[in-house]
Design an enzyme around this catalytic site. Structure first.
Site, short mmCIF file in Angstrom:
data_model
loop_
_atom_site.label_atom_id
_atom_site.label_comp_id
_atom_site.label_asym_id
_atom_site.label_seq_id
_atom_site.Cartn_x
_atom_site.Cartn_y
_atom_site.Cartn_z
N ASP A 180 -9.35 -6.47 -3.83
CA ASP A 180 -8.92 -5.24 -3.40
C ASP A 180 -9.93 -4.37 -3.23
O ASP A 180 -10.32 -3.72 -4.49
CB ASP A 180 -7.45 -4.86 -3.83
CG ASP A 180 -6.82 -3.65 -2.92
OD1 ASP A 180 -7.63 -3.07 -2.20
OD2 ASP A 180 -5.65 -3.57 -2.83
N SER A 213 0.74 -1.27 0.09
CA SER A 213 0.09 -0.07 0.02
C SER A 213 0.75 1.19 -0.12
O SER A 213 1.68 1.31 -1.05
CB SER A 213 -1.02 -0.20 1.05
OG SER A 213 -1.99 0.88 1.05
N HIS A 273 -7.07 -6.13 0.02
CA HIS A 273 -6.01 -5.15 0.21
C HIS A 273 -4.93 -5.72 1.31
O HIS A 273 -3.77 -5.61 1.03
CB HIS A 273 -6.50 -3.69 0.70
CG HIS A 273 -5.44 -2.92 0.59
ND1 HIS A 273 -4.92 -2.56 -0.39
CD2 HIS A 273 -4.92 -2.05 1.91
CE1 HIS A 273 -4.04 -1.40 -0.25
NE2 HIS A 273 -3.92 -1.25 1.01
#
Length: 366
Positions: free
Chosen positions: A311, A174, A340
């Protein structure tokens, strides 16, 4: 000579003068078990009290235990005016790149515990607490929080702990994924290879979370005020908001999460929310949110891209954008039944993907 209670002395006196060893040992065992039982009861009562009254301490204790169980030792290093914390497992090995792990927004080294625990023991692994996260210091209020400013801090950390003597395998998820990419473009001489996992970026298809973030940024630009930041779904302020964050971050949702644990997570994060707002505002602005795509063609080291197929934070369509721009992309893994939080949803698949890439990139460079 051993110490004993008055009751134990009285029982000893009733024994024959020959001091029957078996009976003495039985009494010792009886009192030892009683003492251990009392200790266990006291610990249980104390844990229950902490769980009910200070759940954030319970959550923090669990997270630190998970880091230690994964094999990492918790360490700290001073970088200028800041102290940076990190977890380390193993030692540097000649001819084998160390792995530097960069976490996501508002996370810390704990998020890597399920992965580190599955990696081979001969790998040298470092999980850094980025500034303002985990046990690291919060940057001063006037510090620039853009991606470039953060990678300077990462470079300082790499040098401070001696990782700059040999190129490293930098891995990020991320926000950490974007940082890993930008770091690799800026300092290719320090990077042996890079793995970016669902890196923070603008994607052709937007998730509901991405739409909300875009609306918040637009409100800030339109009004010149930061009021909209308090609606950020990535910074929960209540147990309900924390539950929502857990729901959209993971594909495999826990069947039951005790309310006290969720409350503890909220309470643990609360002192850092002011910094999270600052960081979110800096990274969500257009010039930062599009940075990875803009510089991706300058990432020349062997590159690995990983994404959770489900995600709900950063849409998997971002992988297609990067596939067309990364000049040394060697492996792309789209993990099914995964959201995610790849480290929580599919830590085994994530670890396997990482190890396959290391083997492949070693072969290619050789």
């Amino acid at each position: 000579m051993f110490m004993c209670t008055p009751y134990f002395r009285r029982d000893c006196q009733r024994l024959p003068h020959t001091r029957n060893i078996t009976q003495i040992m039985m009494l010792l065992t009886e009192y030892l078990l009683y003492s251990l039982g009392m200790m266990a009861t006291s610990l249980t009562a104390a844990s229950l009290l902490i769980y009910m009254k200070r759940p954030e301490m319970f959550v923090q204790g669990y997270m630190k235990l998970a880091v230690l169980v994964s094999g990492m030792r918790i360490k700290k290093v001073n970088i200028g005016d800041m102290t940076i914390a990190y977890g380390e497992r193993g030692e540097k090995n000649k001819g084998q790149s160390s792995i530097l792990l960069l976490h996501g927004f508002s996370a810390d080294k704990f998020m890597w515990s399920p992965v580190v625990g599955k990696l081979p023991n001969d790998l040298h692994v470092i999980a850094m607490d980025l500034p303002g996260h985990g046990d690291s210091d919060v940057p001063p209020d006037n510090e620039d929080l853009s991606f470039y400013s953060q990678i300077e801090r990462i470079k300082q950390f790499v040098v401070a702990i001696g990782l700059d003597s040999d190129p490293i395998h930098i891995v990020g998820l991320s926000m950490g994924g974007a940082l890993a990419g930008v770091f690799s473009a800026e300092y290719p001489h320090l990077v042996d290879r890079v793995t970016m996992m669902c890196p923070a970026m603008r994607t052709p298809i937007e998730t509901d979370v991405a739409v909300k973030i875009r609306e918040i940024v637009q409100s800030i630009l339109d009004t010149g005020k930061d009021d909209a930041l308090h609606a950020c779904p990535l910074i929960p302020k209540t147990p309900d908001e924390m539950q929502l964050l857990l729901d959209f971050a993971q594909f495999h949702k826990p069947m039951f999460m005790p309310k006290q644990i969720i409350q503890g997570a909220v309470d643990m994060r609360r002192p850092y929310n002011k910094y999270y707002y600052r960081l979110f505002k800096a990274l969500a602005m257009l010039e930062n949110s599009q940075l990875l795509e803009k510089i991706s063609d300058t990432i020349t080291v062997p590159t690995h891209l990983v994404w959770g197929e489900e995600d709900q934070v950063i849409h998997v369509s971002g992988a297609e954008i990067l596939k067309g721009k990364l000049p040394n992309l060697q492996q792309v893994d789209i993990i099914p039944r995964c959201g995610h939080a790849i480290n929580l949803d599919r830590p085994g698949a994530k670890t396997k993907s990482l190890l396959e890439f290391r083997k492949k990139s070693i072969t290619v460079q050789s």
